[in-house]
Design a protein around this motif. Structure first.
Motif, PDB file in Angstrom:
ATOM      1  N   HIS A  31       1.813   9.363   5.458  1.00 56.16           N
ATOM      2  CA  HIS A  31       1.467   7.953   5.363  1.00 56.16           C
ATOM      3  C   HIS A  31       2.564   7.060   5.930  1.00 56.16           C
ATOM      4  O   HIS A  31       2.330   5.899   6.219  1.00 56.16           O
ATOM      5  N   GLU A  32       3.738   7.593   6.108  1.00 59.13           N
ATOM      6  CA  GLU A  32       4.861   6.804   6.618  1.00 59.13           C
ATOM      7  C   GLU A  32       4.803   6.631   8.128  1.00 59.13           C
ATOM      8  O   GLU A  32       5.604   5.914   8.700  1.00 59.13           O
ATOM      9  N   GLY A  33       3.904   7.333   8.792  1.00 61.54           N
ATOM     10  CA  GLY A  33       3.774   7.185  10.237  1.00 61.54           C
ATOM     11  C   GLY A  33       4.663   8.124  11.029  1.00 61.54           C
ATOM     12  O   GLY A  33       4.696   8.084  12.242  1.00 61.54           O
ATOM     13  N   ARG A  34       5.395   8.991  10.352  1.00 59.72           N
ATOM     14  CA  ARG A  34       6.248   9.954  11.052  1.00 59.72           C
ATOM     15  C   ARG A  34       5.445  11.200  11.374  1.00 59.72           C
ATOM     16  O   ARG A  34       4.574  11.597  10.623  1.00 59.72           O
TER      17      ARG A  34
ATOM     18  N   MET B  57       0.816  -1.189   0.000  1.00 56.46           N
ATOM     19  CA  MET B  57       0.000   0.000   0.000  1.00 56.46           C
ATOM     20  C   MET B  57       0.867   1.263   0.000  1.00 56.46           C
ATOM     21  O   MET B  57       0.481   2.262  -0.590  1.00 56.46           O
ATOM     22  N   HIS B  58       2.035   1.184   0.646  1.00 54.28           N
ATOM     23  CA  HIS B  58       2.924   2.350   0.670  1.00 54.28           C
ATOM     24  C   HIS B  58       3.383   2.714  -0.740  1.00 54.28           C
ATOM     25  O   HIS B  58       3.474   3.889  -1.072  1.00 54.28           O
ATOM     26  N   ALA B  59       3.664   1.702  -1.554  1.00 52.54           N
ATOM     27  CA  ALA B  59       4.154   1.969  -2.904  1.00 52.54           C
ATOM     28  C   ALA B  59       3.079   2.640  -3.754  1.00 52.54           C
ATOM     29  O   ALA B  59       3.374   3.553  -4.535  1.00 52.54           O
ATOM     30  N   VAL B  60       1.839   2.212  -3.598  1.00 52.12           N
ATOM     31  CA  VAL B  60       0.750   2.815  -4.360  1.00 52.12           C
ATOM     32  C   VAL B  60       0.544   4.268  -3.928  1.00 52.12           C
ATOM     33  O   VAL B  60       0.390   5.162  -4.765  1.00 52.12           O
TER      34      VAL B  60
ATOM     35  N   ARG C 220       2.758   6.257  -2.546  1.00 51.91           N
ATOM     36  CA  ARG C 220       3.893   7.051  -3.023  1.00 51.91           C
ATOM     37  C   ARG C 220       3.765   7.360  -4.505  1.00 51.91           C
ATOM     38  O   ARG C 220       4.022   8.483  -4.946  1.00 51.91           O
ATOM     39  N   ALA C 221       3.391   6.363  -5.297  1.00 52.99           N
ATOM     40  CA  ALA C 221       3.263   6.572  -6.739  1.00 52.99           C
ATOM     41  C   ALA C 221       2.175   7.590  -7.052  1.00 52.99           C
ATOM     42  O   ALA C 221       2.363   8.478  -7.896  1.00 52.99           O
ATOM     43  N   LEU C 222       1.028   7.479  -6.380  1.00 56.89           N
ATOM     44  CA  LEU C 222      -0.059   8.432  -6.620  1.00 56.89           C
ATOM     45  C   LEU C 222       0.313   9.839  -6.181  1.00 56.89           C
ATOM     46  O   LEU C 222       0.037  10.817  -6.890  1.00 56.89           O
ATOM     47  N   LEU C 223       0.939   9.959  -5.008  1.00 57.74           N
ATOM     48  CA  LEU C 223       1.334  11.274  -4.519  1.00 57.74           C
ATOM     49  C   LEU C 223       2.383  11.899  -5.429  1.00 57.74           C
ATOM     50  O   LEU C 223       2.286  13.083  -5.781  1.00 57.74           O
ATOM     51  N   ALA C 224       3.386  11.117  -5.814  1.00 59.72           N
ATOM     52  CA  ALA C 224       4.436  11.647  -6.689  1.00 59.72           C
ATOM     53  C   ALA C 224       3.861  12.071  -8.035  1.00 59.72           C
ATOM     54  O   ALA C 224       4.195  13.136  -8.559  1.00 59.72           O
ATOM     55  N   THR C 225       2.981  11.260  -8.596  1.00 60.27           N
ATOM     56  CA  THR C 225       2.375  11.587  -9.887  1.00 60.27           C
ATOM     57  C   THR C 225       1.556  12.874  -9.801  1.00 60.27           C
ATOM     58  O   THR C 225       1.676  13.759 -10.653  1.00 60.27           O
ATOM     59  N   ALA C 226       0.732  12.973  -8.765  1.00 65.04           N
ATOM     60  CA  ALA C 226      -0.098  14.173  -8.611  1.00 65.04           C
ATOM     61  C   ALA C 226       0.755  15.415  -8.363  1.00 65.04           C
ATOM     62  O   ALA C 226       0.505  16.476  -8.957  1.00 65.04           O
ATOM     63  N   ALA C 227       1.757  15.304  -7.496  1.00 60.07           N
ATOM     64  CA  ALA C 227       2.597  16.463  -7.177  1.00 60.07           C
ATOM     65  C   ALA C 227       3.404  16.907  -8.392  1.00 60.07           C
ATOM     66  O   ALA C 227       3.509  18.115  -8.669  1.00 60.07           O
TER      67      ALA C 227
ATOM     68  N   LEU D  63      11.587  21.049  -9.626  1.00 59.56           N
ATOM     69  CA  LEU D  63      12.741  20.749  -8.787  1.00 59.56           C
ATOM     70  C   LEU D  63      12.358  20.774  -7.305  1.00 59.56           C
ATOM     71  O   LEU D  63      12.776  19.901  -6.538  1.00 59.56           O
ATOM     72  N   LEU D  64      11.547  21.719  -6.888  1.00 60.28           N
ATOM     73  CA  LEU D  64      11.103  21.776  -5.491  1.00 60.28           C
ATOM     74  C   LEU D  64      10.281  20.543  -5.122  1.00 60.28           C
ATOM     75  O   LEU D  64      10.381  20.035  -4.006  1.00 60.28           O
ATOM     76  N   THR D  65       9.486  20.051  -6.055  1.00 62.05           N
ATOM     77  CA  THR D  65       8.714  18.834  -5.815  1.00 62.05           C
ATOM     78  C   THR D  65       9.646  17.648  -5.623  1.00 62.05           C
ATOM     79  O   THR D  65       9.463  16.835  -4.707  1.00 62.05           O
ATOM     80  N   VAL D  66      10.663  17.550  -6.446  1.00 65.84           N
ATOM     81  CA  VAL D  66      11.643  16.467  -6.308  1.00 65.84           C
ATOM     82  C   VAL D  66      12.374  16.588  -4.972  1.00 65.84           C
ATOM     83  O   VAL D  66      12.591  15.580  -4.279  1.00 65.84           O
ATOM     84  N   LEU D  67      12.747  17.805  -4.593  1.00 63.28           N
ATOM     85  CA  LEU D  67      13.422  17.997  -3.310  1.00 63.28           C
ATOM     86  C   LEU D  67      12.543  17.565  -2.143  1.00 63.28           C
ATOM     87  O   LEU D  67      13.018  16.930  -1.189  1.00 63.28           O
ATOM     88  N   ALA D  68      11.265  17.906  -2.183  1.00 64.38           N
ATOM     89  CA  ALA D  68      10.355  17.538  -1.098  1.00 64.38           C
ATOM     90  C   ALA D  68      10.197  16.022  -1.000  1.00 64.38           C
ATOM     91  O   ALA D  68      10.233  15.456   0.099  1.00 64.38           O
ATOM     92  N   LEU D  69      10.025  15.363  -2.133  1.00 61.21           N
ATOM     93  CA  LEU D  69       9.864  13.915  -2.116  1.00 61.21           C
ATOM     94  C   LEU D  69      11.152  13.221  -1.682  1.00 61.21           C
ATOM     95  O   LEU D  69      11.120  12.230  -0.949  1.00 61.21           O
ATOM     96  N   ALA D  70      12.291  13.741  -2.106  1.00 58.38           N
ATOM     97  CA  ALA D  70      13.570  13.160  -1.697  1.00 58.38           C
ATOM     98  C   ALA D  70      13.812  13.361  -0.210  1.00 58.38           C
ATOM     99  O   ALA D  70      14.338  12.475   0.468  1.00 58.38           O
ATOM    100  N   ALA D  71      13.426  14.521   0.323  1.00 61.01           N
ATOM    101  CA  ALA D  71      13.589  14.775   1.757  1.00 61.01           C
ATOM    102  C   ALA D  71      12.727  13.838   2.586  1.00 61.01           C
ATOM    103  O   ALA D  71      13.107  13.434   3.680  1.00 61.01           O
ATOM    104  N   ALA D  72      11.554  13.484   2.070  1.00 63.36           N
ATOM    105  CA  ALA D  72      10.646  12.614   2.808  1.00 63.36           C
ATOM    106  C   ALA D  72      10.995  11.138   2.653  1.00 63.36           C
ATOM    107  O   ALA D  72      10.863  10.370   3.604  1.00 63.36           O
ATOM    108  N   TRP D  73      11.454  10.743   1.466  1.00 63.95           N
ATOM    109  CA  TRP D  73      11.588   9.317   1.181  1.00 63.95           C
ATOM    110  C   TRP D  73      13.017   8.826   1.007  1.00 63.95           C
ATOM    111  O   TRP D  73      13.241   7.636   0.839  1.00 63.95           O
ATOM    112  N   GLY D  74      14.006   9.696   1.011  1.00 63.23           N
ATOM    113  CA  GLY D  74      15.392   9.258   0.917  1.00 63.23           C
ATOM    114  C   GLY D  74      15.947   9.331  -0.494  1.00 63.23           C
ATOM    115  O   GLY D  74      15.243   9.663  -1.450  1.00 63.23           O
TER     116      GLY D  74
END
Length: 193
Positions: free
Chosen positions: A165-168, A1-4, A6-13, A39-50
């Motif tokens: 969704h990661e629980g943090r 479920m986490h992968a789905v 992440r994929a939906l959030l990344a696609t929408a963002a 680029l800011l979207t990529v930075l935000a997703l990278a900061a959250a997911w590694g």
């Protein structure tokens, strides 16, 4: 479920950032450049997911930027640059969490470096903007400045949403000095003292 999720959030963002960057921001008539929302979207997703997920998000965002009209560059230039940005931002996420100013400066540095890296790739491939383009340094500097100014408007909220969704624990609006949700020291009660 986490992968789905992440994929939906990344696609929408990425789709929203791409739409805003290509349709709304050019009408602001800012001199030399516009903020790099993709680029800011990529930075935000990278900061959250590694770094690994950040590199994947960067690749997808860059490929979308390469393929969406009115792209005039060789397909893959933005994908390569944003993949590197996503990987580096995932590694530097802990450093960026220390202060809002540092986060904005780091985002601006990534934006300026990405603009210059695209020019280097353009010179090597022979398409689109190149190192000999007039106003390249002004454009890279302006993009860095505008992206740094736009960082507090995009990064904390999107990072918090990505971590939700990661629980943090995440704050939607990060306080000054805590742009990407650095854990706060716990407070002790009077009974513990």
């Amino acid at each position: 479920m986490h992968a789905v999720y992440r994929a939906l959030l990344a696609t929408a963002a990425i789709a929203l950032a791409l739409a805003c960057q290509l349709s709304i921001l050019p009408h602001l008539a800012l001199p030399y450049a516009v903020p790099d929302l993709v680029l800011l979207t990529v930075l935000a997703l990278a900061a959250a997911w590694g770094p690994n997920q950040g590199a994947l998000a960067g690749f997808c965002a860059g490929l979308a930027l390469d393929l969406v009209p009115p792209s005039v560059t060789a397909a893959g230039r933005h994908a390569l640059v944003l993949t590197l940005v996503g990987a580096l931002a995932g590694h530097a996420a802990a450093e960026a969490r220390r202060s809002a100013l540092r986060t904005s400066l780091l985002a601006g540095a990534y934006a300026g470096a990405a603009t210059l890296a695209n020019a280097v790739l353009g010179s090597l491939v022979g398409t689109g903007g190149t190192l000999t383009s007039p106003g390249l340094l002004r454009g890279a500097g302006a993009c860095a400045l505008y992206t740094a100014v736009a960082t507090p408007l995009v990064l904390p909220g999107l990072t918090a949403l990505a971590r939700r969704h990661e629980g943090r624990r995440s704050a939607i609006l990060a306080p000054a000095g805590n742009a990407l949700d650095q854990p706060q020291p716990s407070t002790r009660t009077v009974a513990e003292l």
